[in-house]
Design an enzyme around this catalytic site. Structure first.
Site, short mmCIF file in Angstrom:
data_model
loop_
_atom_site.label_atom_id
_atom_site.label_comp_id
_atom_site.label_asym_id
_atom_site.label_seq_id
_atom_site.Cartn_x
_atom_site.Cartn_y
_atom_site.Cartn_z
N HIS A 187 0.83 -1.21 0.00
CA HIS A 187 0.00 0.00 0.00
C HIS A 187 0.87 1.26 0.00
O HIS A 187 0.65 2.18 -0.80
CB HIS A 187 -0.93 0.00 1.22
CG HIS A 187 -1.70 1.26 1.39
ND1 HIS A 187 -2.72 1.64 0.54
CD2 HIS A 187 -1.59 2.27 2.30
CE1 HIS A 187 -3.21 2.81 0.93
NE2 HIS A 187 -2.54 3.21 2.00
N ASP A 215 -11.66 2.78 6.82
CA ASP A 215 -11.21 4.16 6.98
C ASP A 215 -11.59 4.93 5.72
O ASP A 215 -10.79 5.08 4.79
CB ASP A 215 -9.68 4.15 7.21
CG ASP A 215 -9.10 5.54 7.29
OD1 ASP A 215 -9.84 6.47 7.61
OD2 ASP A 215 -7.89 5.67 7.02
N GLU A 272 -5.87 2.50 -5.23
CA GLU A 272 -4.89 1.56 -5.79
C GLU A 272 -5.53 0.66 -6.84
O GLU A 272 -4.90 0.37 -7.86
CB GLU A 272 -4.29 0.70 -4.68
CG GLU A 272 -3.48 1.45 -3.65
CD GLU A 272 -3.31 0.61 -2.40
OE1 GLU A 272 -2.36 -0.18 -2.36
OE2 GLU A 272 -4.13 0.73 -1.47
MN MN Z 1 -6.17 4.45 6.85
#
Ligand code: MN
Length: 367
Positions: free
Chosen positions: A106, A199, A322
């Protein structure tokens, strides 16, 4: 079965007209602990008082519940309430909220997208688990509707976020407080269990605001968590991923805190990604040690999340940023629709399993 006696996650539930209280999930039912165990700590509308009792109490209570459900089925049955009769609430009162950035894949992907001309990983990344303090007041339970945030999108432009995204994460819930630094080896004495975290992220707001102090309004509008907190004791553990360079002493691992958890990201009923937690670089004991190494205290109800879980393959990435490479390569859904980022009415659900046990799910619809 995935909600069997080796799972037993804790949550807070209520039936119509009754006060919220603590239960554990067993099959498609909730075991009403205050009534079944005759213990007032479970009559509270959050897990915090029980979590504050500490590791021995967590262990003994789990054994007691397993025993009741296993050998005392007749009595237990009267305290098992079908899930469709209950409402599930935020399972714990969130004290402080920290979000980390522990996935190598990530961090590399985001680096390439946000800073295409530089090294993807910043020089500190392999020396400490990077994190920031988030907003605990806007942590909400799964199925709470998510309102599209407005904000500054770029110079002189205010409006609705056009790049609304998710981050599939694992959250760690602190039970036992400490006054000062909490070493990696004390992880199990303080952390009660895990919950799934989404999130929600406004990428346009984030990209404009984050330099040089980090995430702010692009993140603070909402963070969703699963209604179930799975005790650490239920989780299959594996060695953490190899680390090079060797971290400093205070970050040295004292146990195997790699977690064998496989996640799924669903968009409108279709799987769009399968993030693998075993690929995470920093382990949760290291996160805990790092976030307290300056002497910061811990409180019951502190939540720290792993950061987006992304594996090396495209179909393992835990954010749309992503998956679609910042919207340049949209996801194709089975019905012929495409998605770069989230549209109004979209529902995102994150599910996970750890070996044979289910970790619940965290879901939210953009309204
Ligand atoms: Mn986060």
């Amino acid at each position: 079965m995935s909600w069997g006696i080796d799972n037993l996650p804790y949550g807070v539930f209520s039936r119509q007209g009754e006060a919220p209280r603590v239960g554990v999930r067993f099959g498609d039912k909730v075991f009403d602990l205050a009534a079944a165990l005759h213990d007032e700590v479970f009559a509270a509308p959050s897990l915090n008082p029980f979590m504050a009792r500490g590791r021995q109490a967590w262990h003994d209570t789990r054994a007691l519940i397993q025993n009741k459900l296993d050998s005392d089925r007749g009595v237990a049955e009267s305290h098992l309430i079908p899930l469709e009769q209950v409402r599930l609430h935020l399972p714990f009162e969130v004290a402080d909220y920290v979000d980390f950035y522990c996935s190598l894949d990530h961090a590399s992907n985001i680096g390439k997208i946000f800073r295409p001309d530089a090294e993807p990983l910043l020089p500190n990344w392999k020396h400490l688990p990077v994190g920031y303090h988030g907003r605990s007041g806007t942590v909400v339970v799964s199925e709470t509707p998510i309102k599209r945030p407005h904000g500054q999108l770029r110079a002189g432009v205010y409006g609705p976020c056009a790049k609304l995204d998710i981050e599939a994460e694992l959250g760690f819930v602190v039970g036992v407080p400490s006054e000062m630094g909490t070493p990696a080896g004390a992880f199990e004495d303080h952390v009660f269990g895990v919950t799934l975290v989404n999130d929600w992220s406004a990428r346009d707001i984030q990209a404009w605001e984050y330099v040089p102090l980090g995430p702010f309004l692009g993140k603070s509008f909402a963070t969703s968590v699963s209604p179930w907190v799975t005790p650490l004791e239920a989780l299959p553990r594996i060695p953490g991923r190899a680390q090079d360079p060797e971290p400093l002493d205070y970050l040295r691992r004292q146990g195997d805190w790699g977690l064998d958890i496989q996640m799924e990201v669903w968009l409108n009923g279709e799987i769009v990604s399968r993030p693998p937690y075993p690929t995470m670089y920093w382990t949760p004991d290291q996160m805990l040690a790092h976030m307290t190494v300056n002497g910061a205290s811990l409180r019951t109800g502190d939540l720290f999340a792993s950061g987006t879980v992304s594996g090396p393959a495209r179909e393992e990435r835990g954010s749309f940023m992503e998956l679609t490479w910042n919207g340049t390569d949209p996801i194709k859904l089975a019905g012929g629709e495409t998605r770069a980022f989230l549209q109004d009415g979209d529902t995102v659900t994150i599910r996970a399993t750890a070996g044979g046990i289910a970790l619940g799910e965290v879901s939210g619809t953009i309204g």
